[in-house]
Scaffold this active site. Structure first.
Site, PDB file in Angstrom:
ATOM      1  N   PRO A  10       0.797  -1.219   0.000  1.00  0.00           N
ATOM      2  CA  PRO A  10       0.000   0.000   0.000  1.00  0.00           C
ATOM      3  C   PRO A  10       0.832   1.273   0.000  1.00  0.00           C
ATOM      4  O   PRO A  10       1.867   1.365   0.645  1.00  0.00           O
ATOM      5  CB  PRO A  10      -0.832  -0.105   1.280  1.00  0.00           C
ATOM      6  CG  PRO A  10      -0.136  -1.098   2.134  1.00  0.00           C
ATOM      7  CD  PRO A  10       0.578  -2.029   1.207  1.00  0.00           C
ATOM      8  N   ASN A  11       0.342   2.214  -0.774  1.00  0.00           N
ATOM      9  CA  ASN A  11       0.869   3.579  -0.894  1.00  0.00           C
ATOM     10  C   ASN A  11       2.169   3.680  -1.681  1.00  0.00           C
ATOM     11  O   ASN A  11       2.636   4.788  -1.945  1.00  0.00           O
ATOM     12  CB  ASN A  11       1.030   4.234   0.483  1.00  0.00           C
ATOM     13  CG  ASN A  11      -0.285   4.345   1.197  1.00  0.00           C
ATOM     14  OD1 ASN A  11      -1.268   4.824   0.632  1.00  0.00           O
ATOM     15  ND2 ASN A  11      -0.337   3.880   2.433  1.00  0.00           N
ATOM     16  N   ARG A  18       4.660  11.059  -2.182  1.00  0.00           N
ATOM     17  CA  ARG A  18       4.434  10.838  -0.755  1.00  0.00           C
ATOM     18  C   ARG A  18       5.716  10.998   0.059  1.00  0.00           C
ATOM     19  O   ARG A  18       6.690  10.285  -0.159  1.00  0.00           O
ATOM     20  CB  ARG A  18       3.888   9.420  -0.562  1.00  0.00           C
ATOM     21  CG  ARG A  18       3.686   9.034   0.871  1.00  0.00           C
ATOM     22  CD  ARG A  18       3.223   7.586   0.964  1.00  0.00           C
ATOM     23  NE  ARG A  18       3.160   7.191   2.360  1.00  0.00           N
ATOM     24  CZ  ARG A  18       3.574   6.027   2.799  1.00  0.00           C
ATOM     25  NH1 ARG A  18       4.067   5.128   1.976  1.00  0.00           N
ATOM     26  NH2 ARG A  18       3.489   5.749   4.083  1.00  0.00           N
ATOM     27  N   TYR A  23      10.885   8.836   1.732  1.00  0.00           N
ATOM     28  CA  TYR A  23      10.904   7.797   0.707  1.00  0.00           C
ATOM     29  C   TYR A  23      11.642   8.187  -0.575  1.00  0.00           C
ATOM     30  O   TYR A  23      11.773   7.364  -1.467  1.00  0.00           O
ATOM     31  CB  TYR A  23       9.466   7.394   0.359  1.00  0.00           C
ATOM     32  CG  TYR A  23       8.724   6.869   1.555  1.00  0.00           C
ATOM     33  CD1 TYR A  23       9.044   5.632   2.103  1.00  0.00           C
ATOM     34  CD2 TYR A  23       7.720   7.612   2.151  1.00  0.00           C
ATOM     35  CE1 TYR A  23       8.378   5.141   3.219  1.00  0.00           C
ATOM     36  CE2 TYR A  23       7.043   7.134   3.263  1.00  0.00           C
ATOM     37  CZ  TYR A  23       7.374   5.913   3.793  1.00  0.00           C
ATOM     38  OH  TYR A  23       6.714   5.433   4.893  1.00  0.00           O
ATOM     39  N   ASN A  74       8.153  -5.379  -0.794  1.00  0.00           N
ATOM     40  CA  ASN A  74       8.078  -4.233   0.101  1.00  0.00           C
ATOM     41  C   ASN A  74       6.622  -4.202   0.550  1.00  0.00           C
ATOM     42  O   ASN A  74       5.761  -3.702  -0.169  1.00  0.00           O
ATOM     43  CB  ASN A  74       8.459  -2.934  -0.601  1.00  0.00           C
ATOM     44  CG  ASN A  74       8.441  -1.747   0.348  1.00  0.00           C
ATOM     45  OD1 ASN A  74       7.798  -1.789   1.393  1.00  0.00           O
ATOM     46  ND2 ASN A  74       9.126  -0.684  -0.039  1.00  0.00           N
ATOM     47  N   ALA A  77       2.988  -0.832   4.926  1.00  0.00           N
ATOM     48  CA  ALA A  77       2.409  -0.926   6.274  1.00  0.00           C
ATOM     49  C   ALA A  77       2.047  -2.355   6.657  1.00  0.00           C
ATOM     50  O   ALA A  77       2.010  -2.680   7.847  1.00  0.00           O
ATOM     51  CB  ALA A  77       1.181  -0.023   6.375  1.00  0.00           C
ATOM     52  N   HIS A  80       3.985  -4.651   9.356  1.00  0.00           N
ATOM     53  CA  HIS A  80       3.880  -4.590  10.807  1.00  0.00           C
ATOM     54  C   HIS A  80       2.683  -5.332  11.386  1.00  0.00           C
ATOM     55  O   HIS A  80       2.622  -5.526  12.593  1.00  0.00           O
ATOM     56  CB  HIS A  80       3.853  -3.131  11.251  1.00  0.00           C
ATOM     57  CG  HIS A  80       4.864  -2.307  10.516  1.00  0.00           C
ATOM     58  ND1 HIS A  80       6.232  -2.503  10.667  1.00  0.00           N
ATOM     59  CD2 HIS A  80       4.717  -1.348   9.576  1.00  0.00           C
ATOM     60  CE1 HIS A  80       6.871  -1.668   9.857  1.00  0.00           C
ATOM     61  NE2 HIS A  80       5.978  -0.963   9.193  1.00  0.00           N
ATOM     62  N   ASP A  87       1.590 -15.333   6.065  1.00  0.00           N
ATOM     63  CA  ASP A  87       1.210 -16.723   5.844  1.00  0.00           C
ATOM     64  C   ASP A  87       1.198 -17.083   4.362  1.00  0.00           C
ATOM     65  O   ASP A  87       1.565 -18.202   3.993  1.00  0.00           O
ATOM     66  CB  ASP A  87      -0.163 -17.004   6.468  1.00  0.00           C
ATOM     67  CG  ASP A  87      -0.118 -17.030   7.991  1.00  0.00           C
ATOM     68  OD1 ASP A  87       0.984 -17.034   8.566  1.00  0.00           O
ATOM     69  OD2 ASP A  87      -1.211 -17.039   8.595  1.00  0.00           O
ATOM     70  N   GLU A  98      12.626  -9.202   2.010  1.00  0.00           N
ATOM     71  CA  GLU A  98      11.833  -8.039   2.386  1.00  0.00           C
ATOM     72  C   GLU A  98      12.686  -6.791   2.166  1.00  0.00           C
ATOM     73  O   GLU A  98      13.851  -6.755   2.574  1.00  0.00           O
ATOM     74  CB  GLU A  98      11.432  -8.166   3.854  1.00  0.00           C
ATOM     75  CG  GLU A  98      10.620  -7.037   4.394  1.00  0.00           C
ATOM     76  CD  GLU A  98      10.320  -7.218   5.882  1.00  0.00           C
ATOM     77  OE1 GLU A  98       9.865  -6.233   6.482  1.00  0.00           O
ATOM     78  OE2 GLU A  98      10.558  -8.303   6.455  1.00  0.00           O
ATOM     79  N   HIS A 100      12.745  -2.347   2.200  1.00  0.00           N
ATOM     80  CA  HIS A 100      12.116  -1.081   2.586  1.00  0.00           C
ATOM     81  C   HIS A 100      13.016   0.065   2.138  1.00  0.00           C
ATOM     82  O   HIS A 100      14.242  -0.019   2.290  1.00  0.00           O
ATOM     83  CB  HIS A 100      11.915  -1.001   4.097  1.00  0.00           C
ATOM     84  CG  HIS A 100      10.983  -2.045   4.609  1.00  0.00           C
ATOM     85  ND1 HIS A 100       9.627  -1.929   4.508  1.00  0.00           N
ATOM     86  CD2 HIS A 100      11.225  -3.255   5.181  1.00  0.00           C
ATOM     87  CE1 HIS A 100       9.062  -3.017   5.004  1.00  0.00           C
ATOM     88  NE2 HIS A 100      10.018  -3.839   5.415  1.00  0.00           N
ATOM     89  N   SER A 102      13.068   3.152   3.430  1.00  0.00           N
ATOM     90  CA  SER A 102      13.594   3.827   4.613  1.00  0.00           C
ATOM     91  C   SER A 102      14.081   2.781   5.614  1.00  0.00           C
ATOM     92  O   SER A 102      13.739   1.603   5.513  1.00  0.00           O
ATOM     93  CB  SER A 102      12.502   4.688   5.263  1.00  0.00           C
ATOM     94  OG  SER A 102      11.473   3.869   5.789  1.00  0.00           O
ATOM     95  N   ARG A 107      12.755   4.570  12.672  1.00  0.00           N
ATOM     96  CA  ARG A 107      11.521   5.348  12.633  1.00  0.00           C
ATOM     97  C   ARG A 107      10.668   5.076  13.868  1.00  0.00           C
ATOM     98  O   ARG A 107      11.177   4.622  14.887  1.00  0.00           O
ATOM     99  CB  ARG A 107      10.794   5.037  11.327  1.00  0.00           C
ATOM    100  CG  ARG A 107      11.653   5.466  10.117  1.00  0.00           C
ATOM    101  CD  ARG A 107      10.979   5.299   8.808  1.00  0.00           C
ATOM    102  NE  ARG A 107       9.788   6.140   8.736  1.00  0.00           N
ATOM    103  CZ  ARG A 107       8.806   5.932   7.871  1.00  0.00           C
ATOM    104  NH1 ARG A 107       8.869   4.920   7.019  1.00  0.00           N
ATOM    105  NH2 ARG A 107       7.749   6.716   7.861  1.00  0.00           N
ATOM    106  N   ARG A 111       7.013   0.676  13.716  1.00  0.00           N
ATOM    107  CA  ARG A 111       7.627   0.215  12.466  1.00  0.00           C
ATOM    108  C   ARG A 111       8.814  -0.735  12.703  1.00  0.00           C
ATOM    109  O   ARG A 111       9.347  -1.295  11.766  1.00  0.00           O
ATOM    110  CB  ARG A 111       8.092   1.402  11.630  1.00  0.00           C
ATOM    111  CG  ARG A 111       6.970   2.293  11.169  1.00  0.00           C
ATOM    112  CD  ARG A 111       7.497   3.380  10.250  1.00  0.00           C
ATOM    113  NE  ARG A 111       6.544   4.443  10.072  1.00  0.00           N
ATOM    114  CZ  ARG A 111       5.557   4.446   9.175  1.00  0.00           C
ATOM    115  NH1 ARG A 111       5.384   3.415   8.375  1.00  0.00           N
ATOM    116  NH2 ARG A 111       4.737   5.475   9.079  1.00  0.00           N
TER     117      ARG A 111
END
Length: 150
Positions: A10-11, A18, A23, A74, A77, A80, A87, A98, A100, A102, A107, A111
């Site tokens: 998301p985002n 953003r 980012y 990535n 959100a 977390h 799963d 994984e 990210h 940032s 942070r 996070r």
């Protein structure tokens, strides 16, 4: 040819707009081009998927089973709190990295915890778009190492 899928949660479709201080200024399309160019140099095929909808992401992860050799994600959100994403990644039994943009560990406290990390080969955070390239290089090495051990 080995196939790696790069998934964005998301985002992340709003990259470049953003919170550029967190980012960066690069768009998701620019990051995808960077990864695609490196994939060509490594001799692997990459596909890209972004969704703001958890169910769509789960379906895409499931689709990787038997069709791809590794996943770079990535989760945004979802990192977390999404046990469903965790799963799904575990269910397909593919190497996962994984990533990210940032450094999530520098942070806000919420996070700092990743529910995805326990099912991932590793996590790369804090290097901006370079993190995706590093993840690609790492997953290719992981896939090749797994083949040699088999």
């Amino acid at each position: 040819m080995r196939k790696i899928t790069i998934l964005n949660g998301p985002n992340l479709n709003m990259l470049g707009i953003r919170e550029p201080g967190v980012y960066g200024n690069e768009s998701l399309a620019a990051i995808e081009l960077l990864v695609k160019n490196r994939a060509e140099e490594l001799g692997v095929s990459v596909s890209f998927f972004q969704s703001n909808h958890e169910g769509a992401m789960i379906d895409r992860i499931h689709n990787a089973y038997g069709n791809e050799d590794g996943i770079i994600i990535n989760p945004g959100a979802w990192t977390h709190y999404s046990y469903a994403i965790r799963d799904a990644l575990s269910a397909v039994s593919l190497p996962v990295i994984e990533v990210h943009l940032s450094n999530i560990h520098k942070r806000e406290a919420f996070r700092h915890v990743s529910v995805v990390a326990p099912v991932a080969v590793g996590q790369i955070a804090g290097f901006g778009s370079l993190g995706y390239v590093l993840a690609l290089e790492a997953i290719v090495k992981q896939v090749l190492q797994s083949e040699n051990e088999a």
